[in-house]
Scaffold this active site. Structure first.
Site: not given
Length: 288
Positions: A176, A178
Site C-alpha cells: 500500500t 500512502f
C-alpha cells in the site's frame, strides 16, 4: 494559537491498523493518533492535534483507495512525503484456537479479497468488518476457537491474539502506498535528484483538451508515473485528474510543463512536492 501536538501522526482506523503500522515504520518514536475516518485524520492536522497524517492512496492489488482523491484537493493540507508499506496478513485468534478449529474469518472486505486462496482451501466463511484492526478487537472480545481475524501482527500484539499463520495474502507484492500530509508545504531542495510532484487538474471541455494538456510533459521530458480520472459532484461531464510526476515544480522542465497544462486546463492545483521513496527505485530495478 493552539500548539501542535509534537511528533504526533494521525491515521484512519483503530490501533493496529495497517495505517498505524505505516506510521510507526515511517516515523519511529512518534505518537500515532487513531481517527474514525480520513476526514477526521485530516482535521486532526488542521486543528493542531497532529503534525502529520498518513493516508493510504492506492494498493498494488486493490487499486486506489476510495474517497482519498476526492478529499485531498479541499483538505487544506499539503503532500510532504510518501510511504510504501508491505501488507502482511496474519490469521489472529484467541488462545486455544488452531487452524483446524477456525470456521469464520473476519476482516475488512479488501483484506478478505486478498486472502481468497486461504478462504477457499480452509473452507472458511468470510465475515466483513469495518477494518482489519477492528476485526482483531472484535475477536479478542468475543473469544472462542471458531473465529479468527485477518489483520496485522501489530493488531495481534495490541489485542492479545495469537498468530496462527503469517503471510497468508495471495500475492507477495501486496503493498500500500500512502501520502503523508501536513498543514504547511515542505519542499525538497530544487537540486534534489529524486523529487515527486502531485497535482490535480481539470481540462477545458474542448476536443483533444487532455491530449494538448499532457503534451507539455512529453516535450519537456517529464516522466508521469500516475494519471487517474474521477468524477466530481456525481456529474459524468465533470472529470478531475490526479497526477504524480517526477521532478520539482521549480525545475525548468516541470515548470514549463505545468505552464502548458494551465493553458489548456480550467484548474490546476499542486498538492505537494516531496522526496521519492526508496521503494520506487527498488521497483524500477526489479523491472529491468
Amino acid at each position: 494559537m493552539t500548539q501542535t501536538s509534537a511528533k504526533t501522526i494521525a491515521f484512519q482506523g483503530l490501533p493496529g491498523a495497517y495505517s498505524d503500522l505505516a506510521c510507526r515504520a515511517a516515523y519511529p518514536g512518534w505518537t500515532t493518533l487513531p481517527c474514525p475516518s480520513f476526514e477526521a485524520a485530516m482535521a486532526a492536522v488542521r486543528e493542531h492535534r497532529a503534525e502529520l497524517a498518513m493516508l493510504p492512496c492506492e494498493n498494488s492489488l486493490a487499486g486506489r483507495v476510495p474517497d482519498i482523491h476526492r478529499l485531498l484537493p479541499d483538505s487544506g493540507l499539503h503532500v510532504v512525503g510518501e510511504h510504501y508499506e508491505r501488507v502482511e496478513h496474519c490469521v489472529l485468534a484467541p488462545a486455544g484456537a488452531t487452524m483446524e478449529t477456525i470456521r469464520r474469518a473476519h476482516s475488512h472486505p479488501v483484506a478478505l479479497g486478498q486472502v481468497l486462496n486461504l478462504l477457499r482451501d480452509r473452507r472458511w466463511e468470510a465475515v466483513i468488518e469495518a477494518d482489519t484492526a477492528g476485526a482483531a478487537h472484535l475477536i479478542a472480545e468475543r473469544g472462542g476457537v471458531e473465529d479468527a481475524a485477518i489483520a496485522s501482527s501489530l493488531a495481534g500484539e495490541i489485542y492479545g491474539l495469537q498468530i496462527l499463520r503469517r503471510n497468508v495474502e495471495d500475492e507477495a507484492h501486496n503493498t500500500t502506498r500512502f501520502y503523508v500530509m501536513s498543514r504547511d508545504p515542505i519542499l525538497p531542495p530544487v537540486t534534489a535528484p529524486d523529487s515527486v510532484t502531485t497535482f490535480v487538474f481539470r481540462v477545458r471541455s474542448v476536443p483533444a483538451a487532455l491530449y494538448k494538456a499532457l503534451g507539455g510533459f512529453a516535450t519537456n521530458g517529464v516522466n508521469m508515473t500516475k494519471l487517474e480520472s474521477y468524477m466530481l459532484d456525481g456529474r459524468f461531464t465533470a472529470v478531475q485528474f490526479l497526477c504524480d510526476v517526477d521532478g520539482h515544480p521549480d525545475q525548468a522542465p516541470l515548470r514549463r510543463a505545468l505552464e502548458e497544462l494551465r493553458f489548456f486546463s480550467r484548474e490546476v492545483h499542486v498538492l505537494g512536492c516531496y522526496p521519492a521513496h526508496p521503494y520506487r527505485h527498488e521497483q524500477a530495478e526489479a523491472a529491468e
